[in-house]
Scaffold this active site. Structure first.
Site, PDB file in Angstrom:
ATOM      1  CB  THR A 162      -0.858  -0.041   1.283  1.00 31.13           C
ATOM      2  OG1 THR A 162      -1.743  -1.135   1.154  1.00 31.13           O
ATOM      3  CG2 THR A 162      -1.631   1.228   1.530  1.00 31.13           C
ATOM      4  CB  VAL A 195     -13.672  -2.831   1.887  1.00 32.75           C
ATOM      5  CG1 VAL A 195     -13.100  -1.441   2.096  1.00 32.75           C
ATOM      6  CG2 VAL A 195     -14.511  -2.864   0.614  1.00 32.75           C
ATOM      7  N   GLY A 196     -10.443  -3.285   2.882  1.00 30.62           N
ATOM      8  CA  GLY A 196      -9.506  -3.169   4.003  1.00 30.62           C
ATOM      9  C   GLY A 196      -9.604  -1.812   4.673  1.00 30.62           C
ATOM     10  CG  ASP A 197      -6.077  -0.519   6.646  1.00 31.16           C
ATOM     11  OD1 ASP A 197      -5.927  -1.424   5.797  1.00 31.16           O
ATOM     12  OD2 ASP A 197      -5.142   0.205   7.022  1.00 31.16           O
ATOM     13  CB  THR A 228       1.050   0.080   4.986  1.00 32.52           C
ATOM     14  OG1 THR A 228       1.335  -1.198   4.378  1.00 32.52           O
ATOM     15  CG2 THR A 228       2.272   0.548   5.753  1.00 32.52           C
ATOM     16  N   GLY A 229      -0.739  -2.377   6.348  1.00 30.07           N
ATOM     17  CA  GLY A 229      -0.610  -3.600   7.132  1.00 30.07           C
ATOM     18  C   GLY A 229      -1.865  -4.433   7.004  1.00 30.07           C
ATOM     19  N   GLY A 263      -5.140  -5.083   7.210  1.00 30.34           N
ATOM     20  CA  GLY A 263      -6.195  -4.087   7.322  1.00 30.34           C
ATOM     21  C   GLY A 263      -7.293  -4.358   8.329  1.00 30.34           C
TER      22      GLY A 263
HETATM   23  N1  ASP Z   1      -3.759  -2.291   4.613  1.00 25.83           N
HETATM   24  C1  ASP Z   1      -3.999  -2.861   3.315  1.00 25.83           C
HETATM   25  C2  ASP Z   1      -5.273  -3.670   3.363  1.00 25.83           C
HETATM   26  O1  ASP Z   1      -5.497  -4.378   4.318  1.00 25.83           O
HETATM   27  C3  ASP Z   1      -2.885  -3.719   2.844  1.00 25.83           C
HETATM   28  C4  ASP Z   1      -1.539  -3.051   2.805  1.00 25.83           C
HETATM   29  O2  ASP Z   1      -1.228  -2.224   3.636  1.00 25.83           O
HETATM   30  O3  ASP Z   1      -0.781  -3.359   1.883  1.00 25.83           O
HETATM   31  O4  ASP Z   1      -6.001  -3.644   2.412  1.00 25.83           O
END
Ligand code: ASP
Length: 331
Positions: A190, A219-221, A240-241, A243
Site C-alpha cells: 500500500t 474492503v480493508g482499512d 499499511t498492514g 487491514g
Molecule cells: N492495509 C492494506 C489492506 O489491508 C494492505 C496493505 O497495507 O498493503 O487492504
C-alpha cells in the site's frame, strides 16, 4: 508542547519544518526476495514521489495537492501495491481502494472496490470535492469517475506478472491447507502520503490493491477514514498492514486522538498503536504519522517499510529495511 517548533513567517505562526512531506510504499518488505535492482528502483520511485509532492509544496500549494501528487506517482509505479501493480484478489481481479482527508477542513473522500480507475486517489479526491458524499464503491464509483472525467483503463492495465505469481502461490497454499486466515498478508505494498504545507495545513492519503487472495468485495482499512487514513488540524496518519486489525482499532484516528486528548507526542502515540496494540490483537504492519509542528514518526513491525520524507531543503530521504536509520523511525 508544540510551541518550540513554531516560527512566525509573514506574520503567521507556522511549523518551523514546514513544508514537509512524508510517504510510505507499504510495510510488506521481504528482504530475501529483494534483488539489488529491486531495491534501487524502489528507492528511486520513493524519491520521485517525494520530489513531485515537494515541488507543489515549495510553490505554495496546499498539503492536499502534495499528497495527491505523491500518491499518483506511486500508483503509476508497478512496484507498489496500488494502481498499476496492485495485488490480485481470490478471483484473479484487481480491486482498488483509496482515501484522502484534508486536516484543515475535515473533509474526506474515499473509493473502494474499483477495477478500472487508473488513479484511485484522484477519484477519492473527486468524491471529496465534487460529490455530497465521503465514500463511493464499485460500479457506482466508476460511473462517477466517468462523469468527472477521471481516467478509466482496461482492467488488464493493473496486471503485473509478479503479483499474478503471488496469487498463484497463495492459492496453492490454500489448496494444500497450509493457509491461515492471513493468506497473502505478506504482500503489503500500500502507498500513503502526509503533507504539512507552508500555512500549517495537514493532509493524508492512502491507496492500495488490498491483500493478495482477498475475497472479492473485501474492503480493508485503506479507504476507511479513521482506520487507514486520518488528518485533523494537528495530526495526520496513513497506515499499511493487515487491514482488518487497523479497522478494528480505528488505528489512524486512534493515533491522532491520543495526540489531541492526552497530549502524547506523535512518536509515542504512533509507536504504541502500531507496534503495541496492533500486534497484541494479532495483526502487523506500519504507518506514517505527522504532527503540525513538523515532527513525524514511521513505526512498523515487519522486516521493512518503504518510507521517506522531504523537508524545506528539497532533499529526499528514503529507507526500506528495519536496520536502516531514518529520522522518524520508531520500531
Ligand atoms: N492495509 C492494506 C489492506 O489491508 C494492505 C496493505 O497495507 O498493503 O487492504
Amino acid at each position: 508542547m508544540f510551541e518550540h517548533r513554531y516560527a512566525v513567517r509573514d506574520g503567521v505562526l507556522v511549523a518551523m519544518d514546514a513544508p514537509l512531506l512524508v510517504i510510505h510504499g507499504g510495510a510488506g518488505v521481504e528482504r530475501a526476495e529483494m534483488t539489488p535492482a529491486d531495491e534501487a528502483s524502489a528507492r528511486k520511485a520513493l524519491e520521485a514521489a517525494l520530489r513531485a509532492g515537494h515541488a507543489l509544496l515549495a510553490a505554495g500549494k496546499p498539503a492536499l495537492d502534495a499528497v495527491t501528487a505523491a500518491i499518483t506517482v506511486l500508483e503509476d509505479d508497478p512496484q507498489f501495491n496500488a494502481g498499476r501493480g496492485a495485488v490480485f484478489n481470490h478471483d484473479g481481479r484487481n480491486e482498488l481502494d483509496s482515501s484522502l482527508m484534508d486536516g484543515a477542513t475535515g473533509k474526506a473522500g474515499a473509493v473502494a472496490g474499483v477495477h478500472r480507475v487508473k488513479n484511485p486517489i484522484l477519484l477519492a479526491r473527486a468524491v471529496m470535492e465534487k460529490s455530497r458524499h465521503v465514500m463511493m464503491v464499485g460500479d457506482g464509483a466508476e460511473s462517477f469517475a466517468k462523469e468527472q472525467g477521471v481516467t478509466l483503463v482496461d482492467p488488464s492495465y493493473f496486471r503485473t506478472e509478479k503479483r499474478w505469481q503471488q496469487l498463484q502461490k497463495a492459492l496453492k497454499e490454500e489448496t494444500a491447507g497450509v493457509a491461515r486466515l492471513d493468506v497473502g498478508r505478506k504482500y503489503f505494498g500500500t502507498v500513503g502520503a502526509l503533507a504539512l504545507d507552508a500555512r500549517g495545513r495537514l493532509a493524508a492519503g492512502t491507496s492500495t490493491g488490498g491483500m493478495t487472495d482477498k475475497r472479492y468485495g473485501r474492503v480493508g482499512d485503506s479507504p476507511i477514514i479513521g482506520a487507514g487514513t486520518w488528518a485533523d488540524d494537528r495530526c495526520a496518519v496513513s497506515g499499511t498492514g493487515w487491514g482488518e486489525f487497523y479497522i478494528r482499532d480505528a488505528a489512524a484516528h486512534e493515533v491522532c486522538a491520543r495526540v489531541r486528548l492526552s497530549g502524547q507526542s506523535i512518536a509515542r502515540a504512533a509507536r504504541e498503536v502500531i507496534n503495541v496494540d496492533i500486534p497484541k490483537a494479532g495483526g502487523d504492519g506500519g504507518a506514517i504519522a505527522l504532527a503540525r509542528d513538523g515532527t513525524f514518526a514511521l513505526p512498523f513491525n515487519t522486516e521493512g517499510m518503504y518510507r521517506g520524507w522531504i523537508g524545506t531543503d528539497g532533499v529526499p530521504h528514503v529507507a526500506i529495511y528495519a536496520d536502516e536509520k531514518l529520522q522518524g523511525d520508531a520500531h
